[in-house]
Motif scaffolding. Structure first.
Motif, PDB file in Angstrom:
ATOM      1  N   HIS A   1       0.836  -1.208   0.000  1.00 33.37           N
ATOM      2  CA  HIS A   1       0.000   0.000   0.000  1.00 33.37           C
ATOM      3  C   HIS A   1       0.870   1.256   0.000  1.00 33.37           C
ATOM      4  CE1 HIS A   1      -3.078   2.936   1.018  1.00 33.37           C
ATOM      5  NE2 HIS A   1      -2.291   3.356   1.998  1.00 33.37           N
TER       6      HIS A   1
ATOM      7  N   ALA B   1       1.815   3.849  -3.288  1.00 30.63           N
ATOM      8  CA  ALA B   1       1.477   5.275  -3.232  1.00 30.63           C
ATOM      9  C   ALA B   1       2.515   6.126  -3.959  1.00 30.63           C
ATOM     10  CB  ALA B   1       1.354   5.726  -1.775  1.00 30.63           C
TER      11      ALA B   1
ATOM     12  N   LEU C   1      -3.154  11.105   5.824  1.00 28.20           N
ATOM     13  CA  LEU C   1      -2.821  11.055   4.397  1.00 28.20           C
ATOM     14  C   LEU C   1      -1.329  10.868   4.214  1.00 28.20           C
ATOM     15  CD1 LEU C   1      -4.919  13.955   2.776  1.00 28.20           C
ATOM     16  CD2 LEU C   1      -5.293  11.507   2.473  1.00 28.20           C
TER      17      LEU C   1
ATOM     18  N   ARG D   1       1.134  10.941   0.632  1.00 28.81           N
ATOM     19  CA  ARG D   1       1.255  11.026  -0.827  1.00 28.81           C
ATOM     20  C   ARG D   1      -0.121  11.024  -1.516  1.00 28.81           C
ATOM     21  NH1 ARG D   1       5.784   6.287  -0.645  1.00 28.81           N
ATOM     22  NH2 ARG D   1       7.564   7.551  -0.016  1.00 28.81           N
TER      23      ARG D   1
ATOM     24  N   PHE E   1      -2.859   9.576  -0.591  1.00 29.31           N
ATOM     25  CA  PHE E   1      -3.680   8.410  -0.294  1.00 29.31           C
ATOM     26  C   PHE E   1      -3.856   8.299   1.225  1.00 29.31           C
ATOM     27  CE2 PHE E   1      -1.604   7.552  -4.310  1.00 29.31           C
ATOM     28  CZ  PHE E   1      -2.610   6.971  -5.089  1.00 29.31           C
ATOM     29  N   ALA E   2      -4.833   7.512   1.639  1.00 32.19           N
ATOM     30  CA  ALA E   2      -4.990   7.244   3.067  1.00 32.19           C
ATOM     31  C   ALA E   2      -3.702   6.610   3.590  1.00 32.19           C
ATOM     32  CB  ALA E   2      -6.178   6.318   3.301  1.00 32.19           C
ATOM     33  N   SER E   3      -3.209   7.083   4.718  1.00 31.76           N
ATOM     34  CA  SER E   3      -1.981   6.526   5.288  1.00 31.76           C
ATOM     35  C   SER E   3      -2.227   5.086   5.729  1.00 31.76           C
ATOM     36  CB  SER E   3      -1.515   7.370   6.471  1.00 31.76           C
ATOM     37  OG  SER E   3      -2.496   7.356   7.489  1.00 31.76           O
TER      38      SER E   3
ATOM     39  N   GLY F   1      -0.234  16.203  -1.098  1.00 35.26           N
ATOM     40  CA  GLY F   1      -0.471  14.778  -0.887  1.00 35.26           C
ATOM     41  C   GLY F   1      -0.657  14.424   0.570  1.00 35.26           C
ATOM     42  N   LYS F   2      -0.726  15.437   1.405  1.00 34.16           N
ATOM     43  CA  LYS F   2      -1.060  15.235   2.819  1.00 34.16           C
ATOM     44  C   LYS F   2      -1.780  16.488   3.275  1.00 34.16           C
ATOM     45  CE  LYS F   2       3.450  16.810   4.525  1.00 34.16           C
ATOM     46  NZ  LYS F   2       4.630  16.476   5.340  1.00 34.16           N
TER      47      LYS F   2
END
Length: 311
Positions: A25, A29, A79, A81, A83-85, A211-212
């Motif tokens: 995941h 990212a 977050l 990048r 995406f959800a961390s 991205g965050k």
């Protein structure tokens, strides 16, 4: 880099299904892969024609990814990048443990390489990163943090791995001690500039670009360089604002816009980028000891990109 990515995927594998799932995941990212690129480029810059640098570049990326997993847990980030961390999706416990797994994989790769010098450099960098993160924890919410202490933090938590990534490329190439020192210093200056820009972007970029979540550093009470510059020039009322929001952690929904306004008012973003540019100028100058080549030009371009990026 294709070979490095293949090595990363192969070494993420585990019979415990959650490990490759969570690791994949964060790897999927994306990211700029600057640290492994440094290892590959430094080896080529020094004339190396073998393949040792591939596993070591993967090793460097594993160390970096492990620290990201741990950092997001510490910072409670949602977050990464864009995406959800990993911790938001899989939970804190899984993120910490998979980070430990990736650290372990990185040391397996170091041992497989067989060089005591490589092991020394990367092991020392791993310890320094942890020290930098703990030091940052001690400066959090502390308005007495000095510029000297700030640079000590970012040398540890960010620049140390840049420096090690570049230096091991020279080591596998059998470069001279002087060339390896130049590569290490190049990586250090590049890493410092990279973190300065990151800290500036937290107050300047849009969330889509970054991205965050913008303002994470503010919400976490981090004394980053733009804040230090704003504090340096703060009026009594402005200092009261920073004391309430950062030192005491009392923040309302209108406080981030106020912080952004004060950062802009004191020209802190431009001054932070200018400071980063000075480190990049020094880094590019260190490359001049190496023969002119396409790879030297690429490394210089990579360095210049650091202060030109928007995310």
């Amino acid at each position: 880099m294709k070979a490095v990515n293949e090595a990363i995927l192969a070494r993420m594998d585990s019979p415990v299904a959650l490990i490759p799932q969570l690791a994949a995941h964060i790897v999927a990212a994306g990211g700029k892969r600057m640290r492994p690129l440094l290892t590959l480029a430094a080896a080529r810059l020094c004339g190396y024609q073998g393949e040792r640098q591939i596993k070591l570049a993967a090793c460097v990326e594993f160390i970096h990814t492990a620290t990201l997993l741990h950092d997001d847990v510490v910072d409670e980030s949602k977050l990464r990048r864009g995406f959800a961390s990993a911790n938001a999706l899989f939970g804190n416990q899984a993120s910490v443990l998979v980070g430990d797994f990736l650290f372990s994989r990185s040391f397996e790769l170091m041992v497989e390489d067989g060089s005591q010098e490589v092991l020394r450099i990367l092991a020392a960098a791993s310890a320094t990163i942890a020290e930098g993160e703990v030091l940052q924890l001690t400066t959090q919410n502390d308005l007495s943090t000095t510029e000297e202490k700030y640079f000590e933090v970012i040398r540890g938590k960010t620049a140390a791995l840049f420096a090690a990534a570049a230096e091991v490329g020279g080591v596998v190439a059998g470069a001279s001690a002087e060339d390896n020192a130049a590569l290490r210093d190049f990586g250090m200056d590049l890493g410092i500039a990279f973190q300065l820009v990151d800290d500036a972007l937290d107050y300047a970029a849009s969330q889509a670009e970054l991205g965050k979540t913008v303002g994470d550093d503010f919400r976490e009470g981090k004394l980053t360089y733009p804040v230090l510059l704003a504090l340096e020039a703060a009026t009594s009322a402005e200092r009261d604002f920073w004391t309430r929001t950062l030192a005491e952690g009392e923040q309302g929904e209108d406080d981030l816009p106020t912080a952004l306004r004060l950062i802009e008012q004191h020209d802190a973003i431009r001054r932070t980028i200018r400071r980063a540019d000075a480190f990049i100028d020094r880094a590019v100058g260190l490359l001049l000891r190496f023969p002119e080549s396409e790879i030297r030009a690429a490394l210089a371009d990579m360095a210049r990109y650091t202060t030109a990026r928007k995310y």
